[in-house]
Design a protein around this motif. Structure first.
Motif, PDB file in Angstrom:
ATOM      1  N   PHE A  15      -8.261  40.073 -52.166  1.00 35.85           N
ATOM      2  CA  PHE A  15      -7.742  41.259 -51.464  1.00 35.85           C
ATOM      3  C   PHE A  15      -8.646  41.649 -50.299  1.00 35.85           C
ATOM      4  N   GLN A  16      -9.959  41.549 -50.507  1.00 37.88           N
ATOM      5  CA  GLN A  16     -10.894  41.911 -49.436  1.00 37.88           C
ATOM      6  C   GLN A  16     -10.758  40.973 -48.250  1.00 37.88           C
ATOM      7  N   ASN A  17     -10.550  39.702 -48.554  1.00 36.95           N
ATOM      8  CA  ASN A  17     -10.378  38.717 -47.483  1.00 36.95           C
ATOM      9  C   ASN A  17      -9.169  39.057 -46.619  1.00 36.95           C
ATOM     10  N   VAL A  18      -8.066  39.395 -47.269  1.00 34.50           N
ATOM     11  CA  VAL A  18      -6.840  39.745 -46.548  1.00 34.50           C
ATOM     12  C   VAL A  18      -7.018  41.042 -45.776  1.00 34.50           C
ATOM     13  N   ARG A  19      -7.630  42.044 -46.418  1.00 36.87           N
ATOM     14  CA  ARG A  19      -7.824  43.335 -45.767  1.00 36.87           C
ATOM     15  C   ARG A  19      -8.712  43.231 -44.538  1.00 36.87           C
ATOM     16  N   THR A  20      -9.784  42.450 -44.637  1.00 42.37           N
ATOM     17  CA  THR A  20     -10.685  42.282 -43.499  1.00 42.37           C
ATOM     18  C   THR A  20      -9.978  41.608 -42.334  1.00 42.37           C
ATOM     19  N   ALA A  21      -9.158  40.594 -42.651  1.00 46.73           N
ATOM     20  CA  ALA A  21      -8.413  39.900 -41.592  1.00 46.73           C
ATOM     21  C   ALA A  21      -7.442  40.849 -40.894  1.00 46.73           C
ATOM     22  N   LEU A  22      -6.755  41.677 -41.680  1.00 51.43           N
ATOM     23  CA  LEU A  22      -5.821  42.646 -41.098  1.00 51.43           C
ATOM     24  C   LEU A  22      -6.563  43.697 -40.281  1.00 51.43           C
ATOM     25  N   GLN A  23      -7.706  44.131 -40.801  1.00 50.97           N
ATOM     26  CA  GLN A  23      -8.452  45.187 -40.133  1.00 50.97           C
ATOM     27  C   GLN A  23      -9.021  44.730 -38.790  1.00 50.97           C
ATOM     28  N   ARG A 229       2.726  50.232 -39.768  1.00 46.03           N
ATOM     29  CA  ARG A 229       3.034  48.967 -40.456  1.00 46.03           C
ATOM     30  C   ARG A 229       1.760  48.191 -40.783  1.00 46.03           C
ATOM     31  N   LEU A 230       0.971  47.928 -39.758  1.00 43.52           N
ATOM     32  CA  LEU A 230      -0.273  47.185 -39.977  1.00 43.52           C
ATOM     33  C   LEU A 230      -1.305  48.033 -40.706  1.00 43.52           C
ATOM     34  N   SER A 231      -1.400  49.306 -40.343  1.00 43.61           N
ATOM     35  CA  SER A 231      -2.350  50.204 -40.999  1.00 43.61           C
ATOM     36  C   SER A 231      -2.028  50.367 -42.486  1.00 43.61           C
ATOM     37  N   GLY A 232      -0.732  50.433 -42.792  1.00 40.07           N
ATOM     38  CA  GLY A 232      -0.318  50.551 -44.184  1.00 40.07           C
ATOM     39  C   GLY A 232      -0.715  49.335 -45.001  1.00 40.07           C
ATOM     40  N   LEU A 233      -0.591  48.147 -44.412  1.00 34.80           N
ATOM     41  CA  LEU A 233      -1.002  46.924 -45.110  1.00 34.80           C
ATOM     42  C   LEU A 233      -2.504  46.921 -45.361  1.00 34.80           C
ATOM     43  N   VAL A 234      -3.258  47.411 -44.369  1.00 34.28           N
ATOM     44  CA  VAL A 234      -4.708  47.510 -44.548  1.00 34.28           C
ATOM     45  C   VAL A 234      -5.033  48.445 -45.714  1.00 34.28           C
ATOM     46  N   GLY A 235      -4.335  49.594 -45.753  1.00 34.56           N
ATOM     47  CA  GLY A 235      -4.568  50.557 -46.823  1.00 34.56           C
ATOM     48  C   GLY A 235      -4.203  50.004 -48.193  1.00 34.56           C
ATOM     49  N   ILE A 236      -3.085  49.322 -48.269  1.00 37.98           N
ATOM     50  CA  ILE A 236      -2.631  48.773 -49.560  1.00 37.98           C
ATOM     51  C   ILE A 236      -3.592  47.706 -50.069  1.00 37.98           C
ATOM     52  N   LEU A 240      -6.151  48.027 -53.340  1.00 38.81           N
ATOM     53  CA  LEU A 240      -6.037  47.030 -54.409  1.00 38.81           C
ATOM     54  C   LEU A 240      -7.375  46.321 -54.616  1.00 38.81           C
ATOM     55  N   GLY A 241      -8.018  45.977 -53.495  1.00 43.67           N
ATOM     56  CA  GLY A 241      -9.328  45.355 -53.603  1.00 43.67           C
ATOM     57  C   GLY A 241     -10.344  46.292 -54.223  1.00 43.67           C
ATOM     58  N   SER A 242     -10.320  47.563 -53.788  1.00 45.60           N
ATOM     59  CA  SER A 242     -11.264  48.544 -54.337  1.00 45.60           C
ATOM     60  C   SER A 242     -11.029  48.764 -55.833  1.00 45.60           C
ATOM     61  N   ALA A 243      -9.762  48.799 -56.241  1.00 42.57           N
ATOM     62  CA  ALA A 243      -9.455  48.971 -57.670  1.00 42.57           C
ATOM     63  C   ALA A 243     -10.061  47.829 -58.485  1.00 42.57           C
ATOM     64  N   CYS A 244      -9.959  46.627 -57.952  1.00 46.04           N
ATOM     65  CA  CYS A 244     -10.527  45.466 -58.649  1.00 46.04           C
ATOM     66  C   CYS A 244     -12.051  45.513 -58.646  1.00 46.04           C
ATOM     67  N   LEU A 260     -20.541  36.847 -57.547  1.00 44.81           N
ATOM     68  CA  LEU A 260     -19.285  36.130 -57.759  1.00 44.81           C
ATOM     69  C   LEU A 260     -18.290  36.449 -56.647  1.00 44.81           C
ATOM     70  N   GLY A 261     -18.334  37.680 -56.139  1.00 46.13           N
ATOM     71  CA  GLY A 261     -17.400  38.083 -55.086  1.00 46.13           C
ATOM     72  C   GLY A 261     -17.543  37.278 -53.811  1.00 46.13           C
ATOM     73  N   MET A 262     -18.696  36.642 -53.621  1.00 47.20           N
ATOM     74  CA  MET A 262     -18.883  35.811 -52.433  1.00 47.20           C
ATOM     75  C   MET A 262     -18.017  34.555 -52.460  1.00 47.20           C
ATOM     76  N   ILE A 263     -17.282  34.384 -53.546  1.00 45.32           N
ATOM     77  CA  ILE A 263     -16.368  33.250 -53.653  1.00 45.32           C
ATOM     78  C   ILE A 263     -15.289  33.295 -52.570  1.00 45.32           C
ATOM     79  N   GLU A 264     -15.115  34.472 -51.948  1.00 42.19           N
ATOM     80  CA  GLU A 264     -14.122  34.573 -50.872  1.00 42.19           C
ATOM     81  C   GLU A 264     -14.424  33.588 -49.757  1.00 42.19           C
TER      82      GLU A 264
END
Length: 301
Positions: A15-23, A229-236, A240-244, A260-264
Motif C-alpha cells: 500500500f505504501q508503494n502505491v501511495r507514494t507513487a500516486l503522491q 480523484r487522485l487525492s482520494g486514491l492517495v488518501g485511501i 490502508l497502509g497506515s492501518a496495516c 521487513l517493510g523494506m521488502i517494498e
C-alpha cells in the motif's frame, strides 16, 4: 497469532508503494503540505468505518485509553506530517537520490528511539538484520539515482541529504509513538488498539494540517478537493497502509516491522526485472541480495 505481523507488514509495504507513487504525481499540482494533507483528509471516513466495523460488526469494545494515549498520538501525528513533508521536499531537490538513500536510515533510527522511549531492545540477530537491510536499501536507492560514490559523498553536504536524514528520523519517531499509543490503550484486541490509534491520528493530522493550510496556503485546500480523484486514491491507499503498519507495530517491535517493510524495494526490483525487462546493475543486485538477507534474518531472530 504473533506471526500475523509478517503478512500485515508486507501488505503495508504494498500500500505504501502505491501511495507514494500516486503522491509523487500530486507534487506537480499541489504544494508540499497540500500533497501531504491528501493522505489524511481522505482517509478519515475509511478509518472511522474501520473502527465502526470492529465495534459494531465484530463486537470489539471501544478503548478507554488513559492520559498517556493523547501525548503519544500527538507526537506521532506531528512527526509523521513533518516526515512526509520532508520526504516530498526531498523529491523536489536536484540531488534527491542522496536524500532518498539517507531516508532509509529510518529503521536504524527506529531501533534507537524504541530503546529510548519504550525500552525495547533488539537482539543481536536483529541488529545484523537491520544493518544488512539498511545497507541494501541504501545501495539500491543510490543506484536508482545513478549516483556514484563520489557523488554520494559530495551530496552529503547538500540540502537533500539533510532532508533525507530528517525524514528518516521523523518517520522513526512517529512509528515508535504510534506503537506507544496503541499499547497504552491496554485493549485486549490488537486490531481495535491499532484502529483506534489510527482514527485518532488521522483526525488530529487532518485538523492540524487543515488549520495550517487555511492560514498559510488557503488556495491549497481548494486544490486538494478539486483534484479529488487522485487525492482520494492517495488518501485511501494511505489509510490502508497506515492501518496495516499500526496493526503490525502493535503486535511486533517497530524495528523488526520496519526492516521487513523494506521488502517494498524487492517488489520494485521484481517489477523492473520481470515486467519492464530492465537489466539491473551490479549494485542493484548486491543491494537487493543484502536486503533479502536482512529480511530473512529478521524473520529468524
Amino acid at each position: 497469532m504473533e506471526w500475523l505481523w509478517i503478512p500485515i507488514t508486507i501488505a503495508a509495504a504494498l500500500f505504501q508503494n502505491v501511495r507514494t507513487a500516486l503522491q509523487k504525481h500530486l507534487t506537480g499540482r499541489l504544494s508540499t503540505y497540500g500533497a501531504t494533507f491528501t493522505r489524511f483528509v481522505y482517509g478519515v471516513p475509511l478509518a472511522l468505518g474501520y473502527v465502526l466495523l470492529l465495534n459494531q460488526g465484530l463486537g470489539h469494545a471501544l478503548p478507554q485509553p488513559g492520559t498517556g494515549f493523547l501525548p503519544w498520538v500527538l507526537l506521532g501525528s506531528m512527526t509523521q506530517i513533518l516526515a512526509t513533508a520532508a520526504l516530498l521536499a526531498c523529491f523536489r531537490q536536484r540531488n534527491f537520490a542522496v536524500g532518498t538513500a539517507l531516508s532509509k536510515s529510518e529503521v536504524v533510527q527506529a531501533a534507537l528511539f524504541a530503546l529510548i522511549f519504550l525500552g525495547e531492545a533488539v537482539t543481536g540477530l536483529g541488529v545484523a538484520a537491520i544493518a544488512l537491510g539498511t545497507a541494501g536499501v541504501m545501495l539500491v536507492a543510490v543506484e536508482k539515482g545513478r549516483l556514484s560514490w563520489r557523488g554520494l559523498w559530495a551530496g552529503l553536504a547538500g540540502p537533500a541529504a539533510g532532508l533525507g536524514l530528517l525524514s528518516g528520523a521523523l518517520f522513526a519517531i512517529s512509528s515508535v509513538a504510534f506503537r506507544g499509543a496503541a499499547l497504552s490503550t491496554g485493549h485486549p484486541s490488537f486490531l481495535m488498539a491499532a484502529g483506534w490509534t489510527l482514527l485518532a491520528a488521522v483526525l488530529l493530522q487532518t485538523l492540524m494540517l487543515g488549520l495550517w493550510l487555511s492560514l498559510r496556503e488557503p488556495g491549497q485546500l481548494r486544490a486538494v478537493f478539486a483534484s479529488w480523484r487522485l487525492s482520494g486514491l492517495v488518501g485511501i491507499t494511505g489509510v490502508l497502509g497506515s492501518a496495516c503498519w499500526f496493526t503490525a507495530m502493535t503486535i511486533q517491535q517497530v524495528a523488526y516491522v520496519r526492516t521487513l517493510g523494506m521488502i517494498e524495494l524487492v517488489f520494485t526490483f521484481l517489477v523492473s526485472l520481470l515486467i519492464f525487462r530492465e537489466r539491473p546493475s551490479g549494485r542493484e543486485w548486491l543491494g537487493t541480495l543484502l536486503l533479502l538477507a536482512g529480511i530473512l534474518l529478521v524473520l529468524q531472530r
